[in-house]
Design a protein around this motif. Structure first.
Motif: not given
Length: 191
Positions: A87-97, A119-124, A171-176
């Protein structure tokens, strides 16, 4: 024994060749001169130390269909639930394929640094399930499970919802960041 004809042929071939000076050295093709100062500079300075503390040592394997989840102490259950549900907006993405473990190790570490700097809080992070490998071992998934736990800036992570890649992404949640923390504090002080 050497034939006179062979000797005269050899003499004709080497005619006009001059002896090199004793300290001269042949370096191949003539062309632009090499700037050795750059090489000397690189050789005299110590190499930059790798600050990446993530290891590529043995990790406990997770199965291709296993759900990854982790939450540090202090992360509210509601926050973790929203992360788990995507439910959080994904602000960044990393693909490791198609990455090796070493490439993934470096990219994950740099990705987390970049997220914190921006300042990204949520990524995938898309790692793949690993179910297409011959031994069906989810190698990158297993390492990512360990690495994310070892990074201080990661507060929580959970396998993604089906529409974001399911068991092949997390999904990854980062510290502020300090900047975001200060802005949040100032915003709430004005009330």
């Amino acid at each position: 024994m050497v034939d006179d004809d062979d000797f005269s042929l050899f003499s004709q071939e080497v005619e006009g060749i001059k002896k090199l000076e004793t300290n001269a050295m042949y370096l191949g093709k003539k062309g632009s001169t090499v700037d050795y100062s750059v090489r000397k500079e690189a050789a005299t300075h110590a190499p930059v130390k790798d600050t990446n503390h993530l290891t590529a040592d043995y990790v406990e394997r997770v199965a291709a269909l296993d759900i990854l989840q982790y939450k540090k102490d202090g992360v509210q259950d509601g926050v973790f639930k929203r992360l788990r549900q995507g439910k959080y907006g994904i602000e960044s993405r990393l693909d490791l394929h198609r990455r090796t473990v070493e490439q993934a190790r470096q990219q994950v570490y740099q990705f987390v640094q970049d997220c914190m700097n921006n300042d990204i809080r949520v990524a995938i992070i898309v790692h793949g399930r690993g179910d297409r490998t011959p031994d069906s071992e989810a190698t990158l998934k297993s390492y990512l499970n360990k690495w994310l736990r070892d990074l201080d800036d990661v507060l929580a992570f959970h396998s993604a919802q089906k529409y974001h890649g399911g068991g092949g992404a997390v999904y990854v949640l980062f510290k502020k960041s300090e900047k975001a923390r200060l802005e949040n504090w100032e915003k709430h002080q004005k009330r």
